[in-house]
Motif scaffolding. Structure first.
Motif, PDB file in Angstrom:
ATOM      1  N   GLU A 140      57.945  37.240  40.553  1.00 45.90           N
ATOM      2  CA  GLU A 140      56.962  38.097  41.752  1.00 45.90           C
ATOM      3  C   GLU A 140      56.986  39.589  41.144  1.00 45.90           C
ATOM      4  OE1 GLU A 140      59.814  37.878  44.950  1.00 45.90           O
ATOM      5  OE2 GLU A 140      57.887  37.180  46.242  1.00 45.90           O
ATOM      6  N   LYS A 141      57.918  40.144  40.304  1.00 45.80           N
ATOM      7  CA  LYS A 141      57.841  41.433  39.559  1.00 45.80           C
ATOM      8  C   LYS A 141      56.433  41.207  38.619  1.00 45.80           C
ATOM      9  CE  LYS A 141      61.988  43.353  40.398  1.00 45.80           C
ATOM     10  NZ  LYS A 141      63.495  43.995  39.897  1.00 45.80           N
ATOM     11  N   ALA A 142      56.139  40.295  38.042  1.00 51.74           N
ATOM     12  CA  ALA A 142      54.992  40.395  37.169  1.00 51.74           C
ATOM     13  C   ALA A 142      53.953  39.574  37.808  1.00 51.74           C
ATOM     14  CB  ALA A 142      55.478  39.457  36.082  1.00 51.74           C
ATOM     15  N   THR A 143      53.257  38.820  37.475  1.00 47.61           N
ATOM     16  CA  THR A 143      52.231  37.877  37.892  1.00 47.61           C
ATOM     17  C   THR A 143      52.352  36.532  37.611  1.00 47.61           C
ATOM     18  OG1 THR A 143      50.625  37.945  36.193  1.00 47.61           O
ATOM     19  CG2 THR A 143      50.568  39.656  37.663  1.00 47.61           C
ATOM     20  N   SER A 144      51.899  35.427  38.232  1.00 44.77           N
ATOM     21  CA  SER A 144      52.194  34.213  37.817  1.00 44.77           C
ATOM     22  C   SER A 144      51.557  33.618  36.465  1.00 44.77           C
ATOM     23  CB  SER A 144      51.445  33.041  38.917  1.00 44.77           C
ATOM     24  OG  SER A 144      50.066  33.238  38.958  1.00 44.77           O
ATOM     25  N   THR A 533      58.283  56.024  13.218  1.00 42.22           N
ATOM     26  CA  THR A 533      59.096  54.695  13.251  1.00 42.22           C
ATOM     27  C   THR A 533      58.142  53.863  13.856  1.00 42.22           C
ATOM     28  OG1 THR A 533      60.931  55.766  13.777  1.00 42.22           O
ATOM     29  CG2 THR A 533      61.116  53.683  14.219  1.00 42.22           C
ATOM     30  N   LEU A 534      57.735  52.596  13.315  1.00 41.21           N
ATOM     31  CA  LEU A 534      56.993  51.595  13.837  1.00 41.21           C
ATOM     32  C   LEU A 534      57.674  50.901  15.175  1.00 41.21           C
ATOM     33  CD1 LEU A 534      55.804  49.667  10.551  1.00 41.21           C
ATOM     34  CD2 LEU A 534      54.554  51.177  11.925  1.00 41.21           C
ATOM     35  N   ARG A 535      56.934  50.575  16.233  1.00 38.00           N
ATOM     36  CA  ARG A 535      57.451  50.054  17.411  1.00 38.00           C
ATOM     37  C   ARG A 535      56.869  48.824  17.859  1.00 38.00           C
ATOM     38  NH1 ARG A 535      58.107  55.155  21.494  1.00 38.00           N
ATOM     39  NH2 ARG A 535      60.217  54.149  21.756  1.00 38.00           N
ATOM     40  N   TYR A 536      57.425  48.250  18.603  1.00 37.43           N
ATOM     41  CA  TYR A 536      56.796  47.010  19.303  1.00 37.43           C
ATOM     42  C   TYR A 536      56.988  46.879  20.829  1.00 37.43           C
ATOM     43  CZ  TYR A 536      61.493  45.062  19.543  1.00 37.43           C
ATOM     44  OH  TYR A 536      62.902  44.778  20.048  1.00 37.43           O
ATOM     45  N   GLN A 537      56.122  45.925  21.476  1.00 34.17           N
ATOM     46  CA  GLN A 537      56.215  45.573  22.784  1.00 34.17           C
ATOM     47  C   GLN A 537      57.115  44.718  23.339  1.00 34.17           C
ATOM     48  OE1 GLN A 537      53.365  47.236  25.532  1.00 34.17           O
ATOM     49  NE2 GLN A 537      54.359  48.811  24.147  1.00 34.17           N
ATOM     50  N   ALA A 538      58.339  44.835  24.002  1.00 31.15           N
ATOM     51  CA  ALA A 538      59.181  43.749  24.236  1.00 31.15           C
ATOM     52  C   ALA A 538      58.962  43.570  25.824  1.00 31.15           C
ATOM     53  CB  ALA A 538      60.701  44.188  23.905  1.00 31.15           C
ATOM     54  N   GLU A 543      62.130  43.784  35.121  1.00 37.37           N
ATOM     55  CA  GLU A 543      60.835  44.680  35.575  1.00 37.37           C
ATOM     56  C   GLU A 543      59.838  43.843  35.790  1.00 37.37           C
ATOM     57  OE1 GLU A 543      61.283  47.702  36.852  1.00 37.37           O
ATOM     58  OE2 GLU A 543      63.602  47.709  36.752  1.00 37.37           O
ATOM     59  N   GLY A 544      59.864  42.845  34.926  1.00 38.62           N
ATOM     60  CA  GLY A 544      58.406  42.039  34.997  1.00 38.62           C
ATOM     61  C   GLY A 544      57.266  42.849  34.253  1.00 38.62           C
ATOM     62  N   GLN A 545      57.681  43.372  32.895  1.00 40.51           N
ATOM     63  CA  GLN A 545      56.466  44.111  32.434  1.00 40.51           C
ATOM     64  C   GLN A 545      57.028  44.325  30.756  1.00 40.51           C
ATOM     65  OE1 GLN A 545      56.361  48.034  34.662  1.00 40.51           O
ATOM     66  NE2 GLN A 545      57.970  48.975  33.570  1.00 40.51           N
ATOM     67  N   LEU A 546      56.157  44.924  30.238  1.00 38.88           N
ATOM     68  CA  LEU A 546      56.294  45.042  28.870  1.00 38.88           C
ATOM     69  C   LEU A 546      56.767  46.723  28.569  1.00 38.88           C
ATOM     70  CD1 LEU A 546      53.169  43.740  27.219  1.00 38.88           C
ATOM     71  CD2 LEU A 546      55.341  42.584  26.785  1.00 38.88           C
ATOM     72  N   VAL A 547      57.917  46.741  27.630  1.00 43.82           N
ATOM     73  CA  VAL A 547      58.488  48.030  27.291  1.00 43.82           C
ATOM     74  C   VAL A 547      58.355  48.325  25.882  1.00 43.82           C
ATOM     75  CG1 VAL A 547      59.972  48.225  29.264  1.00 43.82           C
ATOM     76  CG2 VAL A 547      60.725  46.901  27.114  1.00 43.82           C
ATOM     77  N   THR A 548      58.431  49.479  25.553  1.00 42.42           N
ATOM     78  CA  THR A 548      58.353  49.802  23.924  1.00 42.42           C
ATOM     79  C   THR A 548      59.639  49.947  23.424  1.00 42.42           C
ATOM     80  OG1 THR A 548      56.076  50.756  24.452  1.00 42.42           O
ATOM     81  CG2 THR A 548      57.064  51.281  22.382  1.00 42.42           C
ATOM     82  N   LYS A 549      59.629  49.439  22.273  1.00 32.20           N
ATOM     83  CA  LYS A 549      61.113  49.631  21.560  1.00 32.20           C
ATOM     84  C   LYS A 549      60.813  49.781  20.030  1.00 32.20           C
ATOM     85  CE  LYS A 549      63.829  46.581  24.489  1.00 32.20           C
ATOM     86  NZ  LYS A 549      64.870  45.692  24.728  1.00 32.20           N
ATOM     87  N   ASP A 550      61.938  50.399  19.634  1.00 28.65           N
ATOM     88  CA  ASP A 550      61.713  50.681  18.038  1.00 28.65           C
ATOM     89  C   ASP A 550      62.335  49.433  17.047  1.00 28.65           C
ATOM     90  OD1 ASP A 550      60.998  53.198  18.307  1.00 28.65           O
ATOM     91  OD2 ASP A 550      63.025  54.135  18.195  1.00 28.65           O
ATOM     92  N   TYR A 551      61.385  48.961  16.241  1.00 23.79           N
ATOM     93  CA  TYR A 551      61.875  48.237  15.267  1.00 23.79           C
ATOM     94  C   TYR A 551      63.062  48.203  14.645  1.00 23.79           C
ATOM     95  CZ  TYR A 551      57.443  45.383  15.124  1.00 23.79           C
ATOM     96  OH  TYR A 551      56.447  44.323  15.678  1.00 23.79           O
ATOM     97  N   PRO A 552      64.278  47.203  14.562  1.00 17.79           N
ATOM     98  CA  PRO A 552      65.450  47.517  14.001  1.00 17.79           C
ATOM     99  C   PRO A 552      65.024  47.675  12.203  1.00 17.79           C
ATOM    100  CG  PRO A 552      65.112  45.246  14.597  1.00 17.79           C
ATOM    101  CD  PRO A 552      64.056  46.069  14.929  1.00 17.79           C
TER     102      PRO A 552
END
Length: 592
Positions: A140-144, A533-538, A543-552
């Motif tokens: 519901e928070k994202a899309t089908s 610092t290289l980052r990725y989309q998790a 929240e039903g959405q993508l968030v940006t995080k730092d690579y370990p």
């Protein structure tokens, strides 16, 4: 040895193999995105310029080297100079990395293809929650369509640190994808030559069907107008030119060794110049053709979402202010909103937070590329079409054909140097070598079917090839022009094909193309350094959405290893050859 080398049945078979390899998923899901980002129709200007100064010359160079040396990438560059064996080794390493993750896309295409026969399509509606009181909260928070991709297909973890278990459904699809590839390459050019007729031609049939359907969809013209309206200011944007050059470079599959491998099975008298022009022009035309299809469907999706948004606002205002049904329409909505805000300010302020700001331009501006375009945006559009199952089956069948066609080239780049090697081919038959390569790739590829697999897929997709390929093709061009000698190479080509090399090819090989590659290399290197610092989309399920995080740190170490493992092959093999030669002559290495 040369007489025993297998050959393509006809020159047409070779052209189909090159088209099947070059025309891939990038034409469908990367080029339309670049058009959208860099000025629609005006992006074609840098794209065509880069095709002329970079794409065609470098494609011809690789085909000519393969046809002249009649060996895979390692043998071909060793023949030019023993110190250049590392260029071939680097190509094989990059192709191995690519094969490991690229076939996962085919596994996903299989997964979606199997689910396309369901009615309704499983990504068209949200599933009910555990206690059957409503829809699943994440969906519901994202899309089908997002829910089906991130939860049902990938079962994605919240971050790259949480690897999770192997998902058995994608794993089975991956095994099936590798089994299909193995059957296609089993007997070398004999089996591949027959398969490429299908993998090269069928996507065009599906694209043509989709074009006819796309142009009849409501709102298709909105997408096409958006695509073809040039934003001339983007021609002054250096990133538009850099992305045009990069797209041409990677779309043609330069530097992987696949084109050299394919050309090595040609008759020496084959007119590879003509074939280089045909393949590069067809590849670019396909990108533009696929964009017309994509934007017609994109226009339909954007119009559908825009009208749905308007209808929700109309329904909300009609119910909140007890308006007469049919009184409020899309044409008078803004006018009525202004009247309601002034006549009933307190009531309007209560309703205001629920009123969405509907904009067709915003819907069209939402730029998506890669798996997001293929498995979310396209499926979003397909679910709203009539007879959606048919369009879904056609679309994922096309993706599968494009993916398998590219995989045949990737595996040829690995297998040709291995089967050319007497040390390996004297112990193992061709079928066993092919089976072993497929098995090893499939086993390692299981990493991409874990819960964090999509994050590792993105790492390989973003970093396994970019810098390495630029360096490989730069060394190739310099080696042919300045080590082997441009005049010598020109006389070889004239002896093979009877055709004189024009000034255009010589100018591009000797100056323009290498300078362009150096510019791209410097840009990507500085871009990586300046990014920090290289980052990725998790995926955040709550929240039903993508968030940006730092690579370990360990992920950054693997990114470094991916880049270094292929690029370092070139100097290390050259150094090893030098030491071996010194030892053979009985000399000592200087400084030792």
């Amino acid at each position: 040895m040369e007489k025993a080398r297998p050959l393509w049945a006809t020159p047409l078979q070779f052209v189909f193999a090159c088209i099947s390899y070059a025309v891939g998923l990038g034409n469908v899901w990367r080029f339309p995105y670049l058009c959208q980002m860099y000025g629609g129709g005006s992006f074609l200007v840098p794209y065509i310029v880069m095709l002329i100064v970079e794409g065609m010359p470098l494609l011809y160079l690789e085909l000519a080297v393969g046809q002249r040396m009649r060996q895979g990438s390692i043998g071909a560059w060793r023949t030019i100079s023993p110190y250049l064996s590392g260029v071939g080794v680097a190509s094989v390493v990059v192709s191995f990395f690519l094969s490991m993750y690229y076939n996962v896309i085919n596994a996903w295409a299989f997964w979606y293809l199997f689910h396309s026969f369901q009615d309704p399509l499983p990504w068209s509606v949200c599933p009910v929650n555990g206690n059957r009181t409503g829809y699943d909260e994440e969906c519901e928070k994202a899309t089908s369509t997002q829910y089906f991709w991130y939860r049902k297909t990938l079962n994605i973890s919240p971050s790259i640190q949480e690897n999770g278990a192997v998902q058995w459904e994608p794993a089975l699809c991956l095994i099936l994808a590798w089994l299909l590839v193995y059957l296609c390459i089993l007997r070398g050019t004999e089996s591949t030559g027959k398969v490429v007729y299908f993998t090269a031609s069928l996507p065009y049939c599906v694209l043509l069907i989709y074009l006819i359907r796309g142009l009849t969809l409501h709102g298709a013209t909105n997408g096409l107008v958006y695509m073809f309206t040039p934003k001339m200011e983007q021609l002054a944007n250096p990133k538009a030119w850099i992305n045009a050059a990069t797209q041409i470079f990677f779309s043609l599959g330069l530097g992987f060794g696949s084109l050299i491998a394919f050309a090595s099975y040609n008759e020496p008298s084959n007119d590879c110049q003509k074939h280089a022009i045909i393949v590069s022009l067809l590849n670019s035309s396909t990108s533009i053709f696929a964009s017309v299809v994509t934007f017609s469907i994109y226009g339909f999706k954007a119009t559908f979402n825009y009208e749905s948004c308007l209808n929700k606002v109309i329904l909300l205002l009609t119910n909140s202010f007890d308006l007469e049904d049919g009184f409020l329409t899309a044409s008078n909505l803004e006018q009525v909103k202004g009247y309601l805000a002034s006549a009933y300010p307190s009531k309007y302020n209560e309703v205001f937070p629920q009123i969405k700001n509907c904009s067709l331009e915003t819907e069209l501006d939402t730029a998506v590329q890669g798996t997001g375009l293929a498995f979310i945006v396209y499926t979003e559009a397909i679910k709203n079409m009539e007879v959606s199952q048919l369009w879904s089956v056609l679309y994922f069948f096309m993706l599968l054909m494009l993916g398998i066609g590219s995989m045949l080239g990737n595996t040829a780049a690995i297998l040709t140097p291995l089967t050319d090697s007497k040390a390996i081919s004297s112990y193992l038959p061709k079928e066993a070598i092919s089976g072993l390569v497929c098995f090893v790739n499939c086993a390692i590829g299981m990493v991409f079917t874990t819960e964090a697999g999509n994050y590792w897929f993105d790492i390989f997709n973003d970093y396994a090839a970019t810098l390495s390929l630029l360096l490989i093709v730069l060394v190739e061009t310099v080696a042919v022009c300045y080590l082997y000698g441009l005049r010598r190479f020109e006389s070889d080509l004239r002896a093979m094909t009877g055709r004189k090399l024009s000034w255009y090819w010589k100018a591009m090989w000797a100056g323009v193309s290498p300078l362009l590659i150096v510019s791209l290399f410097v840009f990507y290197l500085s871009d990586y350094i300046m990014t920090g610092t290289l980052r990725y989309q998790a995926w955040d399920a709550s929240e039903g959405q993508l968030v940006t995080k730092d690579y370990p740190p360990y992920a950054l170490a693997i990114i470094g290893l991916l880049v270094a493992s292929s690029t370092m092959c070139i100097p290390l093999v050259a150094l090893g050859t030098f030491i071996t030669r010194c030892l053979k002559r009985g000399d000592t290495v200087p400084g030792a």
